[in-house]
Design a protein around this motif. Structure first.
Motif, PDB file in Angstrom:
ATOM      1  N   PRO A   1      -0.301  13.591   6.338  1.00 17.05           N
ATOM      2  CA  PRO A   1      -1.020  14.770   5.850  1.00 17.05           C
ATOM      3  C   PRO A   1      -2.516  14.681   6.150  1.00 17.05           C
ATOM      4  O   PRO A   1      -3.128  13.623   6.038  1.00 17.05           O
ATOM      5  N   GLU A   2      -3.053  15.797   6.548  1.00 10.15           N
ATOM      6  CA  GLU A   2      -4.473  15.970   6.856  1.00 10.15           C
ATOM      7  C   GLU A   2      -4.909  15.297   8.158  1.00 10.15           C
ATOM      8  O   GLU A   2      -6.037  15.434   8.580  1.00 10.15           O
ATOM      9  N   ARG A   3      -3.989  14.530   8.803  1.00  6.99           N
ATOM     10  CA  ARG A   3      -4.360  13.834  10.033  1.00  6.99           C
ATOM     11  C   ARG A   3      -3.501  14.224  11.225  1.00  6.99           C
ATOM     12  O   ARG A   3      -3.949  14.150  12.344  1.00  6.99           O
ATOM     13  N   GLY A   4      -2.213  14.548  10.989  1.00  4.82           N
ATOM     14  CA  GLY A   4      -1.366  14.988  12.078  1.00  4.82           C
ATOM     15  C   GLY A   4      -0.157  14.108  12.292  1.00  4.82           C
ATOM     16  O   GLY A   4       0.098  13.163  11.542  1.00  4.82           O
ATOM     17  N   PRO A   5       0.598  14.417  13.367  1.00  7.59           N
ATOM     18  CA  PRO A   5       1.802  13.636  13.679  1.00  7.59           C
ATOM     19  C   PRO A   5       1.459  12.168  13.953  1.00  7.59           C
ATOM     20  O   PRO A   5       0.514  11.873  14.698  1.00  7.59           O
ATOM     21  N   ILE A   6       2.246  11.277  13.373  1.00  4.86           N
ATOM     22  CA  ILE A   6       1.939   9.860  13.569  1.00  4.86           C
ATOM     23  C   ILE A   6       2.131   9.441  15.019  1.00  4.86           C
ATOM     24  O   ILE A   6       1.455   8.530  15.481  1.00  4.86           O
TER      25      ILE A   6
ATOM     26  N   ASP B   1       0.834  -1.204   0.000  1.00  2.00           N
ATOM     27  CA  ASP B   1       0.000   0.000   0.000  1.00  2.00           C
ATOM     28  C   ASP B   1       0.866   1.249   0.000  1.00  2.00           C
ATOM     29  O   ASP B   1       1.835   1.335   0.757  1.00  2.00           O
ATOM     30  N   LEU B   2       0.487   2.214  -0.829  1.00  2.00           N
ATOM     31  CA  LEU B   2       1.119   3.534  -0.773  1.00  2.00           C
ATOM     32  C   LEU B   2       0.408   4.315   0.322  1.00  2.00           C
ATOM     33  O   LEU B   2      -0.807   4.495   0.274  1.00  2.00           O
ATOM     34  N   ILE B   3       1.165   4.762   1.298  1.00  6.28           N
ATOM     35  CA  ILE B   3       0.587   5.528   2.403  1.00  6.28           C
ATOM     36  C   ILE B   3       0.666   7.021   2.091  1.00  6.28           C
ATOM     37  O   ILE B   3      -0.331   7.727   2.152  1.00  6.28           O
ATOM     38  N   VAL B   4       1.850   7.485   1.767  1.00 12.96           N
ATOM     39  CA  VAL B   4       2.051   8.856   1.302  1.00 12.96           C
ATOM     40  C   VAL B   4       3.109   8.840   0.208  1.00 12.96           C
ATOM     41  O   VAL B   4       4.004   8.000   0.204  1.00 12.96           O
ATOM     42  N   VAL B   5       2.977   9.783  -0.706  1.00 15.81           N
ATOM     43  CA  VAL B   5       3.989  10.018  -1.740  1.00 15.81           C
ATOM     44  C   VAL B   5       4.199  11.526  -1.769  1.00 15.81           C
ATOM     45  O   VAL B   5       3.397  12.260  -2.344  1.00 15.81           O
ATOM     46  N   GLY B   6       5.265  11.962  -1.073  1.00 14.12           N
ATOM     47  CA  GLY B   6       5.479  13.402  -0.935  1.00 14.12           C
ATOM     48  C   GLY B   6       4.245  14.022  -0.313  1.00 14.12           C
ATOM     49  O   GLY B   6       3.664  13.486   0.635  1.00 14.12           O
ATOM     50  N   ASP B   7       3.819  15.114  -0.879  1.00 11.26           N
ATOM     51  CA  ASP B   7       2.578  15.725  -0.388  1.00 11.26           C
ATOM     52  C   ASP B   7       1.466  15.611  -1.432  1.00 11.26           C
ATOM     53  O   ASP B   7       0.537  16.404  -1.475  1.00 11.26           O
ATOM     54  N   ARG B   8       1.569  14.569  -2.253  1.00  9.55           N
ATOM     55  CA  ARG B   8       0.549  14.309  -3.269  1.00  9.55           C
ATOM     56  C   ARG B   8      -0.797  14.058  -2.612  1.00  9.55           C
ATOM     57  O   ARG B   8      -0.887  13.404  -1.578  1.00  9.55           O
ATOM     58  N   ARG B   9      -1.828  14.534  -3.259  1.00  9.47           N
ATOM     59  CA  ARG B   9      -3.198  14.259  -2.858  1.00  9.47           C
ATOM     60  C   ARG B   9      -3.891  13.628  -4.055  1.00  9.47           C
ATOM     61  O   ARG B   9      -3.733  14.080  -5.180  1.00  9.47           O
ATOM     62  N   SER B  10      -4.650  12.592  -3.809  1.00  4.96           N
ATOM     63  CA  SER B  10      -5.406  11.955  -4.880  1.00  4.96           C
ATOM     64  C   SER B  10      -6.621  11.284  -4.282  1.00  4.96           C
ATOM     65  O   SER B  10      -6.535  10.652  -3.234  1.00  4.96           O
TER      66      SER B  10
END
Length: 189
Positions: free
Chosen positions: A161-166, A120-129
């Motif tokens: 992103p959009e959720r906060g610090p892990i 699963d891709l969790i994040v890719v840079g700051d990409r949004r899709s």
């Protein structure tokens, strides 16, 4: 999809001269069928062999209780990879699906059915899709300790992103159902 790549980090494509940003990406790996560790290690090697992808870290391996899986599902082995890449997010997604297929991943209409490999891709840079083919950041990552804990192990100051610090997301979620398998590890080369 939107993105704001770091304009100070670029990679020149040697054939076209095209400048492409290098992005940090987080990939979650999981397996609960067959030789689970061999599948995870194979995924690491396949990702590392992908042009324009550099594996920078692999998390510890965790054995995890299945989450929202059909009754009788076996435990998963899970890990997280940090990579740097100049690939577009959709090309990285295509590669992840091809790697799953190479490990005989059978797709089912039953949600969260057992699988030989999940990438699963969790994040890719700051990409949004929010496309059917690609959702970034991963829409359920904040609800999955088997993603957050291994990610925290290799990047404790990361932010979803959009959720906060892990770290905060993980503190709220807890780590029930996760067992660190210090007898298992992934080799990143």
């Amino acid at each position: 999809m939107t993105e704001t790549p770091n304009p100070h980090i670029v990679d020149a494509d040697t054939l076209t001269g095209e400048m492409r940003p290098i992005r940090r990406a987080v990939l979650s790996l999981g397996s609960n069928l067959g030789d689970r560790l061999a599948s995870l290690q194979g995924a690491v090697e396949a990702i590392a062999d992908t042009p324009d992808v550099w594996v920078t870290a692999a998390s510890p391996v965790y054995e995890t209780t299945p989450v929202n899986c059909p009754p009788g599902s076996d435990n998963f082995l899970n890990a997280v990879l940090l990579i740097d890449t100049t690939l577009a997010a959709n090309r990285l997604m295509d590669r992840a699906l091809a790697i799953e297929d190479a490990f005989d991943r059978e797709r089912s209409e039953v949600p969260n059915s057992p699988r030989t490999l999940d990438v699963d891709l969790i994040v890719v840079g700051d990409r949004r899709s929010n496309d059917d083919h690609l959702r970034l950041p991963h829409p359920r990552a904040a609800e999955r300790a088997f993603v957050l804990k291994p990610w925290f192990d290799v990047e404790p100051d990361a932010v979803l992103p959009e959720r906060g610090p892990i770290a905060e997301l993980l503190a709220d979620l807890g780590t029930d159902g996760l067992v660190h398998r210090d007898d298992l590890s992934l080799d990143v080369g």
